[in-house]
Design an enzyme around this catalytic site. Structure first.
Site, PDB file in Angstrom:
ATOM      1  N   TYR A  74     -17.441  16.266 -15.984  1.00  0.00           N
ATOM      2  CA  TYR A  74     -17.724  14.849 -15.788  1.00  0.00           C
ATOM      3  C   TYR A  74     -18.676  14.715 -14.591  1.00  0.00           C
ATOM      4  O   TYR A  74     -18.375  15.250 -13.517  1.00  0.00           O
ATOM      5  CB  TYR A  74     -16.418  14.089 -15.551  1.00  0.00           C
TER       6      TYR A  74
ATOM      7  N   LYS B 175      -8.905   5.830 -19.419  1.00  0.00           N
ATOM      8  CA  LYS B 175      -9.247   6.270 -20.775  1.00  0.00           C
ATOM      9  C   LYS B 175      -8.022   6.174 -21.700  1.00  0.00           C
ATOM     10  O   LYS B 175      -7.570   5.086 -21.969  1.00  0.00           O
ATOM     11  CB  LYS B 175      -9.848   7.667 -20.708  1.00  0.00           C
TER      12      LYS B 175
ATOM     13  N   ASP C 239      -8.566  18.483 -14.780  1.00  0.00           N
ATOM     14  CA  ASP C 239      -8.871  17.128 -15.251  1.00  0.00           C
ATOM     15  C   ASP C 239      -8.442  17.083 -16.717  1.00  0.00           C
ATOM     16  O   ASP C 239      -9.086  17.662 -17.585  1.00  0.00           O
ATOM     17  CB  ASP C 239     -10.372  16.851 -15.085  1.00  0.00           C
TER      18      ASP C 239
ATOM     19  N   ARG D  60       0.836  -1.208   0.000  1.00  0.00           N
ATOM     20  CA  ARG D  60       0.000   0.000   0.000  1.00  0.00           C
ATOM     21  C   ARG D  60       0.871   1.258   0.000  1.00  0.00           C
ATOM     22  O   ARG D  60       0.481   2.297  -0.498  1.00  0.00           O
ATOM     23  CB  ARG D  60      -0.974  -0.017   1.190  1.00  0.00           C
TER      24      ARG D  60
HETATM   25  C1  LIG Z   1     -14.019   8.731 -16.826  1.00  0.00           C
HETATM   26  C2  LIG Z   1     -13.733  10.085 -16.342  1.00  0.00           C
HETATM   27  C3  LIG Z   1     -13.568  10.337 -14.969  1.00  0.00           C
HETATM   28  C4  LIG Z   1     -13.734   9.263 -13.908  1.00  0.00           C
HETATM   29  O1  LIG Z   1     -12.751   8.276 -13.986  1.00  0.00           O
HETATM   30  P1  LIG Z   1     -12.962   6.736 -13.542  1.00  0.00           P
HETATM   31  O2  LIG Z   1     -11.679   6.100 -13.947  1.00  0.00           O
HETATM   32  O3  LIG Z   1     -14.174   6.218 -14.264  1.00  0.00           O
HETATM   33  O4  LIG Z   1     -13.178   6.740 -12.069  1.00  0.00           O
HETATM   34  C5  LIG Z   1     -13.266  11.628 -14.581  1.00  0.00           C
HETATM   35  N1  LIG Z   1     -13.138  12.622 -15.482  1.00  0.00           N
HETATM   36  C6  LIG Z   1     -13.302  12.424 -16.802  1.00  0.00           C
HETATM   37  C7  LIG Z   1     -13.176  13.562 -17.733  1.00  0.00           C
HETATM   38  C8  LIG Z   1     -13.613  11.149 -17.275  1.00  0.00           C
HETATM   39  O5  LIG Z   1     -13.786  10.964 -18.592  1.00  0.00           O
END
Ligand SMILES: *Cc1c(COP(=O)(O)O)cnc(C)c1O
Length: 377
Positions: free
Chosen positions: A99, A196, A171, A47
């Site tokens: 998001y 992603k 983000d 961890r």
């Molecule tokens: C998918 C996504 C998230 C969340 O991420 P997870 O891996 O699904 O927890 C946050 N911000 C954006 C822009 C996303 O496309």
């Protein structure tokens, strides 16, 4: 180094045992102490740290031009742990278009915990300025935004945040460090859903933060990563490092194809609006051109004749897969409002498209045949 070289250079790991070219997967949750009680390899417990996670974190930091990276079990875990770095009584500003999980965390988890937040129009600096309070500690940017691909001026917003004595986070999931580097534009933290583009193959759920410098926020968040334990697992780190090797090439190819799809859709008579920052008609075109290397591989499209017509188009694609998420090698299409639920502000006639690595002509042909169904027969 250029990003494609950096990705390969940083993700190497010398293997003293076998000379393996690909980093070995280190599954051990615990690491041996020397006779004097020290930890000669730097690892104590899984961890706290792990060789695969260390390598991923340093690679992500190098790609974003940051001081250090932290890898989490999901994008949401990364966002949650960053927000835990604030304190009850603090105020956060987020975009009106973001998001949906980000405002959901603030509303359902952090509001009862003591954080307040305001949603502002991030295409309008005056609106952000007007939302700043004495206790504002974080301004959270998302650009291009989900799902309307609004463009926020990162440098200008980071300046606003710093004038107010607040941190600025971005983000960067939709742009990736290949197209956009928020830390160089003044942000303090970058967040990724590495699920992603960074993973890139729709087979690993994970997230990350990269910090511009050492300091209070980084130290708190790193501590809460360790205490809270929402870390990325070794195999997830291994898969992400594999994805990073082709990140530059994938993102560039996918963005080039998305541009072609956006132009095709923009001309189509069944289409009411295309949201893609690479179109000159997009209100954020100029800012996007300044802060992005290419315009990304995400776009959304509003179909004339409303929700049923949009559903009919999504219902007739053959090459696209009807699924949520994005950033993988396969193209996806989704009716976004129904994923976000009944309280969504997303237009009901909107389809969100994640462009993959298929040939642009094949994707355009598929959309062309599906768009026939947008009109009542
Ligand atoms: C998918 C996504 C998230 C969340 O991420 P997870 O891996 O699904 O927890 C946050 N911000 C954006 C822009 C996303 O496309």
């Amino acid at each position: 180094m250029h990003p494609e070289t950096l990705a390969l250079y940083q993700s190497r790991m010398a293997d003293a045992n076998a000379g393996a070219v690909v980093p070995p997967l280190s599954l051990s949750t615990t690491f041996e102490r020397a006779a004097d009680g020290s930890f000669p390899h730097g690892h104590i417990y899984g961890r706290t740290s792990n060789p695969n996670r260390d390598l991923l974190e340093t690679t992500l930091a190098a790609l974003e031009g940051g001081f250090a990276g932290l890898a989490f079990s999901s994008g949401q875990a990364a966002t949650m742990t960053l927000l835990l770095g604030l304190r009850p009584g603090d105020h956060v500003i987020i975009p009106d278009n973001a998001y949906h999980g980000t405002p959901a965390l603030l509303e359902e988890l952090f509001h009862p915990w003591g954080l307040t937040y305001t949603r502002a129009d991030f295409t309008n600096l005056a609106d952000i300025q007007a939302s700043i309070h004495e206790n504002t500690r974080l301004i959270w940017i998302e650009t291009p935004s989900n799902p309307l691909l609004k463009i926020a001026d990162i440098q200008a917003i980071a300046d606003l945040a710093h004038q107010a004595g607040a941190w600025c986070a971005c983000d960067n999931t939709w742009a990736t460090p290949i197209l956009q580097r928020p830390l160089e534009l003044g942000c303090d933290v970058v967040m990724h859903s590495t699920t992603k583009y960074i993973g890139g193959h729709s087979d690993v759920l994970s997230g990350a933060l990269v910090f511009r410098e050492d300091g209070e926020l980084y130290q708190r968040v790193r501590r809460f990563q360790l205490l809270g334990g929402a870390i990325a697992a070794p195999f997830d780190c291994w898969l992400l490092l594999r994805g990073i090797k082709t990140l530059t090439t994938r993102v560039r190819a996918q963005s080039a194809t998305a541009f072609q799809l956006a132009e095709f859709l923009d001309r189509h008579p069944a289409v009411e609006a295309v949201h893609y920052p690479g179109l000159e008609s997009h209100p954020g075109y100029e800012i996007a051109q300044n802060q992005m290397a290419m315009f990304g591989a995400m776009l959304s499209v509003q179909i004339k004749d409303g929700a049923e017509a949009a559903m009919a188009v999504a219902g007739h694609v053959r090459l696209f897969t009807r699924a949520t998420s994005l950033g993988g090698v396969e193209s996806l299409i989704e009716h976004r409002a129904s994923v976000e639920g009944p309280n969504t502000a997303t237009p009901q006639n909107l389809l969100r498209i994640s462009v993959g690595l298929e040939h642009a002509d094949d994707l355009i042909a598929d959309l062309e045949q599906a768009l026939v169904y947008a009109k009542p027969l």
